[in-house]
Design a protein around this motif. Structure first.
Motif, PDB file in Angstrom:
ATOM      1  N   ASP A 208       0.869  -1.182   0.000  1.00 26.10           N
ATOM      2  CA  ASP A 208       0.000   0.000   0.000  1.00 26.10           C
ATOM      3  C   ASP A 208       0.906   1.232   0.000  1.00 26.10           C
ATOM      4  OD1 ASP A 208      -1.835   2.036   0.371  1.00 26.10           O
ATOM      5  OD2 ASP A 208      -3.099   0.833   1.707  1.00 26.10           O
ATOM      6  N   VAL A 209       1.080   1.823  -1.153  1.00 23.18           N
ATOM      7  CA  VAL A 209       1.994   2.961  -1.284  1.00 23.18           C
ATOM      8  C   VAL A 209       1.471   4.170  -0.524  1.00 23.18           C
ATOM      9  CG1 VAL A 209       3.144   4.471  -2.954  1.00 23.18           C
ATOM     10  CG2 VAL A 209       2.776   2.079  -3.510  1.00 23.18           C
ATOM     11  N   ALA A 210       0.148   4.277  -0.400  1.00 19.96           N
ATOM     12  CA  ALA A 210      -0.413   5.385   0.382  1.00 19.96           C
ATOM     13  C   ALA A 210       0.017   5.292   1.844  1.00 19.96           C
ATOM     14  CB  ALA A 210      -1.934   5.385   0.263  1.00 19.96           C
ATOM     15  N   GLU A 211       0.041   4.069   2.393  1.00 23.23           N
ATOM     16  CA  GLU A 211       0.515   3.912   3.763  1.00 23.23           C
ATOM     17  C   GLU A 211       1.999   4.237   3.883  1.00 23.23           C
ATOM     18  OE1 GLU A 211      -0.394   0.076   5.213  1.00 23.23           O
ATOM     19  OE2 GLU A 211      -2.570   0.371   5.237  1.00 23.23           O
TER      20      GLU A 211
ATOM     21  N   ALA B  78       1.946  18.383   4.124  1.00 25.14           N
ATOM     22  CA  ALA B  78       0.595  17.839   4.006  1.00 25.14           C
ATOM     23  C   ALA B  78       0.594  16.605   3.126  1.00 25.14           C
ATOM     24  CB  ALA B  78      -0.355  18.895   3.438  1.00 25.14           C
ATOM     25  N   ARG B  79      -0.362  15.698   3.429  1.00 24.31           N
ATOM     26  CA  ARG B  79      -0.557  14.482   2.629  1.00 24.31           C
ATOM     27  C   ARG B  79      -1.951  14.515   2.036  1.00 24.31           C
ATOM     28  NH1 ARG B  79      -1.929  10.525   0.158  1.00 24.31           N
ATOM     29  NH2 ARG B  79      -2.353   8.830   1.586  1.00 24.31           N
ATOM     30  N   THR B  80      -2.026  14.432   0.712  1.00 24.93           N
ATOM     31  CA  THR B  80      -3.301  14.476   0.018  1.00 24.93           C
ATOM     32  C   THR B  80      -3.441  13.249  -0.876  1.00 24.93           C
ATOM     33  OG1 THR B  80      -2.378  15.756  -1.819  1.00 24.93           O
ATOM     34  CG2 THR B  80      -3.311  17.001   0.024  1.00 24.93           C
ATOM     35  N   GLY B  81      -4.602  13.122  -1.503  1.00 28.76           N
ATOM     36  CA  GLY B  81      -4.819  12.005  -2.410  1.00 28.76           C
ATOM     37  C   GLY B  81      -5.539  10.863  -1.744  1.00 28.76           C
ATOM     38  N   VAL B  82      -5.444   9.681  -2.348  1.00 30.68           N
ATOM     39  CA  VAL B  82      -6.166   8.516  -1.857  1.00 30.68           C
ATOM     40  C   VAL B  82      -5.549   8.019  -0.562  1.00 30.68           C
ATOM     41  CG1 VAL B  82      -6.867   7.855  -4.184  1.00 30.68           C
ATOM     42  CG2 VAL B  82      -4.729   6.970  -3.250  1.00 30.68           C
ATOM     43  N   THR B  83      -6.364   7.303   0.211  1.00 30.57           N
ATOM     44  CA  THR B  83      -5.885   6.750   1.480  1.00 30.57           C
ATOM     45  C   THR B  83      -5.376   5.332   1.335  1.00 30.57           C
ATOM     46  OG1 THR B  83      -8.127   6.025   2.011  1.00 30.57           O
ATOM     47  CG2 THR B  83      -7.443   8.217   2.793  1.00 30.57           C
TER      48      THR B  83
ATOM     49  N   GLU C  34      -2.089   8.963  -5.988  1.00 35.86           N
ATOM     50  CA  GLU C  34      -3.300   8.595  -6.716  1.00 35.86           C
ATOM     51  C   GLU C  34      -2.993   7.442  -7.658  1.00 35.86           C
ATOM     52  OE1 GLU C  34      -3.085  11.689 -10.517  1.00 35.86           O
ATOM     53  OE2 GLU C  34      -4.636  11.928  -8.999  1.00 35.86           O
ATOM     54  N   ARG C  35      -4.073   6.818  -8.137  1.00 35.11           N
ATOM     55  CA  ARG C  35      -3.938   5.714  -9.083  1.00 35.11           C
ATOM     56  C   ARG C  35      -4.654   6.100 -10.370  1.00 35.11           C
ATOM     57  NH1 ARG C  35      -5.399  -0.679  -7.990  1.00 35.11           N
ATOM     58  NH2 ARG C  35      -5.321  -1.357 -10.162  1.00 35.11           N
ATOM     59  N   THR C  36      -3.894   6.083 -11.479  1.00 28.15           N
ATOM     60  CA  THR C  36      -4.429   6.461 -12.787  1.00 28.15           C
ATOM     61  C   THR C  36      -4.235   5.291 -13.742  1.00 28.15           C
ATOM     62  OG1 THR C  36      -3.830   8.761 -12.376  1.00 28.15           O
ATOM     63  CG2 THR C  36      -4.330   8.142 -14.648  1.00 28.15           C
ATOM     64  N   GLY C  37      -5.346   4.628 -14.069  1.00 27.00           N
ATOM     65  CA  GLY C  37      -5.246   3.473 -14.955  1.00 27.00           C
ATOM     66  C   GLY C  37      -4.403   2.385 -14.323  1.00 27.00           C
ATOM     67  N   GLY C  38      -3.404   1.946 -15.037  1.00 25.55           N
ATOM     68  CA  GLY C  38      -2.519   0.910 -14.515  1.00 25.55           C
ATOM     69  C   GLY C  38      -1.278   1.460 -13.859  1.00 25.55           C
ATOM     70  N   MET C  39      -1.229   2.762 -13.602  1.00 19.68           N
ATOM     71  CA  MET C  39      -0.056   3.381 -13.003  1.00 19.68           C
ATOM     72  C   MET C  39      -0.411   3.960 -11.644  1.00 19.68           C
ATOM     73  SD  MET C  39       2.242   2.859 -15.319  1.00 19.68           S
ATOM     74  CE  MET C  39       3.600   3.935 -14.821  1.00 19.68           C
TER      75      MET C  39
ATOM     76  N   PRO D 190       4.259   1.057 -12.429  1.00 18.50           N
ATOM     77  CA  PRO D 190       3.109   0.206 -12.764  1.00 18.50           C
ATOM     78  C   PRO D 190       2.495  -0.411 -11.513  1.00 18.50           C
ATOM     79  CG  PRO D 190       5.007  -0.300 -14.161  1.00 18.50           C
ATOM     80  CD  PRO D 190       5.494   0.583 -13.065  1.00 18.50           C
ATOM     81  N   VAL D 191       1.172  -0.503 -11.514  1.00 15.97           N
ATOM     82  CA  VAL D 191       0.478  -1.120 -10.384  1.00 15.97           C
ATOM     83  C   VAL D 191       0.811  -2.600 -10.314  1.00 15.97           C
ATOM     84  CG1 VAL D 191      -1.783  -1.687  -9.438  1.00 15.97           C
ATOM     85  CG2 VAL D 191      -1.369   0.585 -10.408  1.00 15.97           C
ATOM     86  N   ARG D 192       0.893  -3.241 -11.471  1.00 19.57           N
ATOM     87  CA  ARG D 192       1.224  -4.665 -11.515  1.00 19.57           C
ATOM     88  C   ARG D 192       2.607  -4.855 -12.121  1.00 19.57           C
ATOM     89  NH1 ARG D 192      -2.905  -7.895 -10.221  1.00 19.57           N
ATOM     90  NH2 ARG D 192      -5.022  -7.028 -10.261  1.00 19.57           N
ATOM     91  N   ALA D 193       3.349  -5.786 -11.564  1.00 17.04           N
ATOM     92  CA  ALA D 193       4.682  -6.070 -12.088  1.00 17.04           C
ATOM     93  C   ALA D 193       4.557  -6.769 -13.425  1.00 17.04           C
ATOM     94  CB  ALA D 193       5.458  -6.964 -11.102  1.00 17.04           C
TER      95      ALA D 193
END
Length: 414
Positions: A263-266, A287-292, A327-332, A407-410
């Protein structure tokens, strides 16, 4: 005299693969060049043979008056006062009597190509003393000469390609070996330094754990005191530093990335929490913004190192605020670190290069900056098949935004 660096079996294998690849590429390049040169030579020879044949046919039709006087490589047929006379060995299907009759009637020379026994023949039929003479060119001599030329080119070219491949591999090995040795020395230095730092770091972690026990056990520190959170943060930082050293040892041993769902947000939250004390000391709002939550298949330690380097770089340049956005955009998965500092000069093109720091030494914070932080971020991005870039803020105000994309997936092995 410089002593050659001894290479491990894996490094020797990598060196051999590289030298073989260079030798193969050299051989292919020479093969292409020889093929082009050979094609040009063959075309020139064929054109010369054709012109020579035409000249021989032309000369024979004007000079021969007896089939026994036929020039070498030709056959002659004469239709005159003594009737039809033909050279010995004339191919079956020749002479072309219809053409000879037509030339006799019209008095006009005719050039043609006739399919007969043994191949295709160039034929010239011309009027001669009330009749016609027909000269046939024997193509076999030219074909044999061309075959010998092609065979010589193939043998010479094959030998040249083989020698070029062997020479390219030998020269490639000599040229690449110093680079391989330098990389080996670099990896060994990283491995040795990381290994030697593990012992004092382990002692530091042990002391931090003992301090945490004493602080929590004694009533001298009231509950809710910032000392308790600072001690916990110190222990967490020692654990993170231990993980970084382990990651450096893995990187020095192999260039692959040990991926797992993270979890990159963590990770970003942990880095921001660890840097809040530094930000507060410098008067910067962090500050930390974006998805949790944003899970990706990455190396947790490598991503933490990259995020820490980006936040540390932003705090060094920020005037009043730093924002870390995930944030997560598509597969990135996209990690942005934004500051309100002076921005990146247009002339500074080596931002992500090693030792690319353009700040004075020491800087205002008393530290010497070596320009390795952003180079580390670029290396982490490359290891994960991602990218990193720096640019101005989207709102047009002063500052810089550095964006890390992975990439979200290797990528899977095919």
């Amino acid at each position: 005299m410089r002593r050659p660096t001894s290479l491990t079996a894996a490094e020797q294998s990598r060196l051999r693969r590289t030298s073989r690849a260079l030798g193969l590429q050299t051989a292919l390049l020479v093969l292409v060049c020889l093929a082009v040169v050979g094609a040009v030579v063959v075309l020139v020879v064929v054109q010369g043979q054709r012109e020579s044949g035409e000249n021989r046919l032309e000369a024979a039709t004007r000079s021969v008056d007896d089939v026994r006087d036929a020039p070498a490589g030709t056959w002659v047929a004469i239709d005159g006062q003594r009737g039809l006379e033909v050279s010995d060995g004339m191919p079956e299907g020749l002479p072309d009597l219809d053409v000879m009759a037509e030339v006799t009637r019209s008095g006009t020379e005719v050039r043609s190509r006739v399919e007969a026994a043994g191949g295709t023949y160039s034929v010239v039929t011309a009027p001669s003393r009330g009749g016609a003479v027909q000269v046939v060119l024997d193509p076999h001599e030219a074909q044999e000469e061309l075959q010998r030329l092609v065979a010589a080119l193939v043998v010479a070219g094959g030998t040249g390609v083989l020698l070029a491949g062997l020479g390219g591999a030998w020269l490639g090995r000599r040229a690449v070996r110093p680079t391989v040795e330098a990389l080996a020395l670099q990896r060994r230095f990283v491995a040795d330094a990381s290994h030697e730092l593990r012992t004092p770091l382990t002692l530091l972690s042990t002391r931090a754990q003992l301090l945490r026990r004493h602080v929590h056990a004694e009533d001298a520190v009231p509950s809710g005191s910032p000392v308790l959170s600072d001690v916990d943060g110190l222990l967490e930082d020692t654990r993170a530093l231990t993980s970084i050293l382990e990651d450096m040892l893995v990187a020095a041993d192999a260039r692959s990335v040990d991926r797992s769902p993270v979890d990159v947000a963590e990770v970003a939250d942990a880095v921001v929490a660890a840097a809040r004390a530094t930000a507060a000391d410098r008067g910067v709002d962090l500050a930390r913004t974006g998805v949790t939550s944003a899970v990706a298949e990455v190396s947790a330690v490598s991503v933490r190192r990259a995020t820490t380097a980006l936040v540390d770089n932003a705090l060094d340049h920020a005037a009043a605020g730093v924002r870390v956005d995930v944030e997560r955009t598509g597969g990135m998965l996209v990690l942005r670190v934004e500051d309100d500092g002076p921005g990146v000069p247009d002339a500074q093109t080596d931002l992500f290069g090693r030792f690319a720091s353009h700040r004075p030494a020491p800087a205002q914070d008393g530290r010497t900056h070596y320009g390795l932080g952003l180079a580390l971020v670029a290396e982490v991005a490359a290891q994960h098949g991602g990218s990193v870039e720096a640019g101005p803020r989207a709102d047009g105000s002063h500052g810089t935004v550095i964006t890390l994309r992975v990439p979200v997936r290797a990528p899977r092995d095919r």
